[in-house]
Design an enzyme around this catalytic site. Structure first.
Site, short mmCIF file in Angstrom:
data_model
loop_
_atom_site.label_atom_id
_atom_site.label_comp_id
_atom_site.label_asym_id
_atom_site.label_seq_id
_atom_site.Cartn_x
_atom_site.Cartn_y
_atom_site.Cartn_z
N GLY A 73 -17.37 -8.29 -6.51
CA GLY A 73 -16.96 -7.99 -5.14
C GLY A 73 -17.40 -6.61 -4.70
O GLY A 73 -18.24 -5.96 -5.33
N LYS B 60 -14.20 -4.58 4.23
CA LYS B 60 -15.11 -3.49 3.94
C LYS B 60 -16.56 -3.81 4.30
O LYS B 60 -17.34 -2.91 4.66
CB LYS B 60 -15.03 -3.09 2.46
CG LYS B 60 -13.72 -2.43 2.08
CD LYS B 60 -13.73 -2.02 0.61
CE LYS B 60 -12.41 -1.39 0.21
NZ LYS B 60 -12.42 -0.92 -1.19
N SER C 280 0.82 -1.21 0.00
CA SER C 280 0.00 0.00 0.00
C SER C 280 0.86 1.26 0.00
O SER C 280 1.88 1.34 0.69
CB SER C 280 -0.91 0.01 1.23
OG SER C 280 -1.60 1.25 1.33
#
Length: 265
Positions: free
Chosen positions: A122, A60, A12
Site C-alpha cells: 500500500g 493519500k 486518531s
C-alpha cells in the site's frame, strides 16, 4: 485551523500531537479530525477554510489530482499526506517519508547495502520502498498476497509470502500492513520462525506499542522499533511546512514520550 482528512478517524491522536506542537512553538491554533467521503475532497481542499491538512487512509493517492505543486518525494511515492497553501498554490508533501527517515536515524538503523523486506504494497509500503531504494539498499522486496501488484517508482521486487519463505538471510524487515493493530492484537503477518533470518524488525503500527510481530522479533534477538516516533516526527515535519520554520529534534523526543502513554497497556 488545521485538520486531518480521512474516512474513519475516531482512534486518531493527531489532535493531541499537534496540540503539543502548538504549545511547544507558542502558536494559538486548532487541529480537527475531518471525516469525509471521497466526493467531499475536491471541495474541502479547494475551499481554503483550513490553513493546512494532513491526509490519511484511504485518500493519500486520491488527493494527488487536486494539488498544484507536488514535492519530489511525494511525486516519487505517488502519495500525499500533507497539504499546504503557499503563495496561492495548493502544495502536496509526504512527511511520512521524512518521519520514517527520522525513525531510522533515531534508532541508528543503516540502510545502505542492506537487504530489506517490506510486508505490504500500500501507500506506506511504497513510501518505505522509495526511502530504502534512495538510501542505497542492496535489494528491496515488497511482499504481496497478490504478486501481480504493480508499485510505482521503486526498484523493489514484488514477491509473495511463499517466496518470502525462501529468503534465507536478510537485514531489515518492515511491517506496513495493519496486521496486529488494535483491536486485532493477536495477529502477525509472518511466522515467528521466519524472523530469525533478520537483524532488525520495524512495525509502523504504534497501537499496541509492541505487536506480536515485534514481540516475536525481540524474542528472536532482533532490534525492534515501532511506529510511534515516526507518527510524531511526520506531524512535526508537517508543522515545519505549514509554519515555514525549522524545529528541533528534541520536540519530537518530548512529544513521543508523552504520546506513548496512550498505548501502554
Amino acid at each position: 485551523m488545521y485538520a486531518l482528512l480521512g474516512k474513519t478517524l475516531k482512534h486518531s491522536i493527531s489532535p493531541e500531537i499537534h496540540a503539543e506542537i502548538f504549545s511547544e512553538i507558542g502558536i494559538a491554533a486548532e487541529y480537527k479530525l475531518l471525516e469525509c467521503t471521497i466526493d467531499d475532497l475536491p471541495q474541502i481542499i479547494a475551499r481554503g477554510d483550513y490553513q493546512g491538512f494532513n491526509v490519511t487512509i484511504p485518500y493519500k493517492e486520491e488527493v494527488l489530482q487536486y494539488i498544484d505543486y507536488i514535492d519530489p518525494a511525494a511525486q516519487q511515492i505517488q502519495a500525499i499526506n500533507t497539504i499546504a497553501y503557499i503563495d496561492g498554490k495548493i502544495c502536496g508533501y509526504n512527511t511520512d517519508y521524512t518521519g520514517f527517515s527520522s525513525l531510522l536515524l533515531k534508532n541508528k538503523i543503516m540502510v545502505q547495502g542492506k537487504k530489506v523486506v517490506i510486508l505490504g504494497v500500500g501507500g506506506s509500503a511504497k513510501m518505505v520502498a522509495a526511502y530504502m531504494c534512495n538510501q542505497g539498499a542492496q535489494q528491496v522486496y515488497l511482499v504481496s498476497r497478490n504478486p501481480a501488484t504493480k508499485v510505482v517508482a521503486t526498484q523493489a521486487k514484488i514477491i509473495d509470502y511463499r517466496e518470502l519463505e525462501t529468503i534465507e538471510r536478510a537485514d531489515i524487515i518492515v511491517n506496513t500492513t495493519p496486521c496486529g493493530m488494535y483491536p486485532n492484537i493477536a495477529d502477525s503477518a509472518v511466522s515467528r520462525e521466519l524472523l530469525k533470518n533478520f537483524q532488525v524488525a520495524i512495525d509502523l503500527i504504534y497501537n499496541p506499542t509492541e505487536t506480536v510481530f515485534l514481540r516475536d522479533a525481540r524474542e528472536q534477538g532482533l532490534q525492534t522499533v515501532n511506529g510511534l516516533y515516526m507518527l510524531v516526527a511526520q506531524a512535526v515535519h508537517a508543522q515545519e511546512i505549514w509554519q515555514q520554520v525549522k524545529l528541533e529534534t528534541a520536540i519530537i523526543e518530548r512529544i513521543a514520550k508523552k504520546m506513548q502513554v496512550y498505548y501502554e497497556k
